[in-house]
Design a protein around this motif. Sequence first.
Motif, mmCIF file in Angstrom:
data_model
loop_
_atom_site.group_PDB
_atom_site.id
_atom_site.type_symbol
_atom_site.label_atom_id
_atom_site.label_comp_id
_atom_site.label_asym_id
_atom_site.label_seq_id
_atom_site.Cartn_x
_atom_site.Cartn_y
_atom_site.Cartn_z
ATOM 1 N N THR A 66 0.666 -1.088 -0.038
ATOM 2 C CA THR A 66 0.257 0.028 0.021
ATOM 3 C C THR A 66 0.798 1.464 0.036
ATOM 4 O O THR A 66 0.845 2.277 -0.606
ATOM 5 C CB THR A 66 -0.830 0.003 1.216
ATOM 6 N N LEU A 67 2.049 1.241 0.816
ATOM 7 C CA LEU A 67 2.702 2.563 0.988
ATOM 8 C C LEU A 67 3.672 2.507 -0.484
ATOM 9 O O LEU A 67 3.722 3.695 -0.805
ATOM 10 C CB LEU A 67 3.459 2.329 2.076
ATOM 11 N N ALA A 68 4.011 1.630 -0.993
ATOM 12 C CA ALA A 68 4.769 1.604 -2.289
ATOM 13 C C ALA A 68 3.735 2.265 -3.418
ATOM 14 O O ALA A 68 4.386 3.142 -4.210
ATOM 15 C CB ALA A 68 5.327 0.415 -2.649
ATOM 16 N N PHE A 69 2.582 1.772 -3.413
ATOM 17 C CA PHE A 69 1.855 2.241 -4.488
ATOM 18 C C PHE A 69 1.257 3.562 -4.275
ATOM 19 O O PHE A 69 1.159 4.473 -5.081
ATOM 20 C CB PHE A 69 0.593 1.302 -4.707
ATOM 21 N N ALA A 70 1.045 4.139 -3.084
ATOM 22 C CA ALA A 70 0.723 5.400 -2.632
ATOM 23 C C ALA A 70 1.575 6.429 -2.995
ATOM 24 O O ALA A 70 1.643 7.311 -3.654
ATOM 25 C CB ALA A 70 0.269 5.482 -1.260
ATOM 26 N N VAL A 71 2.808 5.787 -2.561
ATOM 27 C CA VAL A 71 3.965 6.961 -2.904
ATOM 28 C C VAL A 71 4.378 7.127 -4.311
ATOM 29 O O VAL A 71 4.486 8.276 -4.951
ATOM 30 C CB VAL A 71 5.285 6.738 -2.313
ATOM 31 N N GLY A 72 4.207 6.045 -5.169
ATOM 32 C CA GLY A 72 4.252 5.938 -6.479
ATOM 33 C C GLY A 72 3.178 6.690 -7.153
ATOM 34 O O GLY A 72 3.533 7.579 -8.063
ATOM 35 N N ALA A 73 2.177 6.558 -6.907
ATOM 36 C CA ALA A 73 0.984 7.503 -7.582
ATOM 37 C C ALA A 73 0.996 8.831 -7.153
ATOM 38 O O ALA A 73 0.672 9.520 -7.965
ATOM 39 C CB ALA A 73 -0.367 6.679 -7.127
ATOM 40 N N SER A 74 1.338 8.988 -5.817
ATOM 41 C CA SER A 74 1.529 10.540 -5.513
ATOM 42 C C SER A 74 2.753 11.150 -6.461
ATOM 43 O O SER A 74 2.202 12.490 -6.819
ATOM 44 C CB SER A 74 1.939 10.451 -4.100
ATOM 45 N N LEU A 75 3.774 10.659 -6.558
ATOM 46 C CA LEU A 75 4.842 11.483 -7.237
ATOM 47 C C LEU A 75 4.275 11.364 -8.792
ATOM 48 O O LEU A 75 4.820 12.424 -9.229
ATOM 49 C CB LEU A 75 6.144 10.494 -7.043
ATOM 50 N N THR A 76 3.923 10.282 -9.175
ATOM 51 C CA THR A 76 3.416 10.363 -10.680
ATOM 52 C C THR A 76 2.206 11.607 -10.764
ATOM 53 O O THR A 76 2.212 12.175 -11.659
ATOM 54 C CB THR A 76 2.774 9.077 -11.136
ATOM 55 N N GLY A 77 1.303 11.559 -9.717
ATOM 56 C CA GLY A 77 0.450 12.764 -10.057
ATOM 57 C C GLY A 77 1.128 14.069 -9.800
ATOM 58 O O GLY A 77 0.768 15.299 -10.563
ATOM 59 N N PHE A 78 2.033 14.312 -9.209
ATOM 60 C CA PHE A 78 2.916 15.482 -8.707
ATOM 61 C C PHE A 78 3.613 15.845 -10.172
ATOM 62 O O PHE A 78 3.495 17.206 -10.593
ATOM 63 C CB PHE A 78 3.909 15.310 -7.683
ATOM 64 N N VAL A 79 4.053 14.992 -10.979
ATOM 65 C CA VAL A 79 4.700 15.341 -12.106
ATOM 66 C C VAL A 79 3.890 15.704 -12.983
ATOM 67 O O VAL A 79 4.004 16.703 -13.739
ATOM 68 C CB VAL A 79 5.842 14.014 -12.460
ATOM 69 N N PHE A 80 2.724 14.922 -13.197
ATOM 70 C CA PHE A 80 1.598 15.150 -14.100
ATOM 71 C C PHE A 80 1.182 16.465 -14.047
ATOM 72 O O PHE A 80 0.830 17.513 -14.806
ATOM 73 C CB PHE A 80 0.509 14.245 -14.215
ATOM 74 N N THR A 81 0.861 16.754 -12.798
ATOM 75 C CA THR A 81 0.112 18.263 -12.246
ATOM 76 C C THR A 81 1.135 19.207 -12.842
ATOM 77 O O THR A 81 0.812 20.201 -13.318
ATOM 78 C CB THR A 81 -0.041 18.042 -10.848
ATOM 79 N N MET A 82 2.386 19.107 -12.354
ATOM 80 C CA MET A 82 3.388 20.070 -12.502
ATOM 81 C C MET A 82 3.668 20.461 -14.101
ATOM 82 O O MET A 82 3.662 21.417 -14.682
ATOM 83 C CB MET A 82 4.785 19.936 -12.211
ATOM 84 N N MET A 83 3.697 19.364 -14.925
ATOM 85 C CA MET A 83 3.697 19.441 -16.387
ATOM 86 C C MET A 83 2.609 20.211 -16.819
ATOM 87 O O MET A 83 2.397 20.781 -17.899
ATOM 88 C CB MET A 83 4.027 18.120 -17.116
ATOM 89 N N GLU A 84 1.470 19.860 -16.333
ATOM 90 C CA GLU A 84 0.035 20.537 -16.884
ATOM 91 C C GLU A 84 0.067 21.873 -16.482
ATOM 92 O O GLU A 84 -0.414 22.843 -17.106
ATOM 93 C CB GLU A 84 -0.980 19.773 -15.879
ATOM 94 N N GLU A 85 0.633 22.383 -15.300
ATOM 95 C CA GLU A 85 0.919 23.771 -15.189
ATOM 96 C C GLU A 85 1.908 24.430 -15.843
ATOM 97 O O GLU A 85 1.604 25.506 -16.285
ATOM 98 C CB GLU A 85 1.278 23.903 -13.441
ATOM 99 N N ARG A 86 2.759 23.908 -16.422
ATOM 100 C CA ARG A 86 3.767 24.661 -17.075
ATOM 101 C C ARG A 86 3.210 24.871 -18.599
ATOM 102 O O ARG A 86 3.652 25.798 -19.200
ATOM 103 C CB ARG A 86 5.026 23.666 -17.451
ATOM 104 N N SER A 87 2.366 24.062 -18.959
ATOM 105 C CA SER A 87 1.766 24.546 -20.317
ATOM 106 C C SER A 87 0.547 25.253 -20.244
ATOM 107 O O SER A 87 0.122 25.882 -19.267
ATOM 108 C CB SER A 87 1.313 23.216 -21.089
#
Length: 87
Positions: A66-87
């Motif tokens: 659970t912790l591994a998937f939660a951290v992985g999804a959070s980091l992926t979501g952070f990257v996607f959100t930041m990339m969305e913010e840049r454009s």
Amino acid sequence: MPPKKRSAVVSPAILIELACHTIMGIALGLGLAFALTQVDAFGISTLIAHSPDPHMTFVVFVGTFTLAFAVGASLTGFVFTMMEERS
């Protein structure tokens, strides 16, 4: 005219998106961990049952997934959100 500066304050929409990604990772991690322990295709439930403390072994196994998937999804979501913010 000076260039626009980005606001240093994090908007609530970004935090809600990150929370959604985290919850999605928790759900996926729990689902996979429970599936691995209930379907004895890999012998994981047998290993857990023959451990010295099966309850604690089960909790650690599920918690780790659970912790591994939660951290992985959070980091992926952070990257996607930041990339969305840049454009």
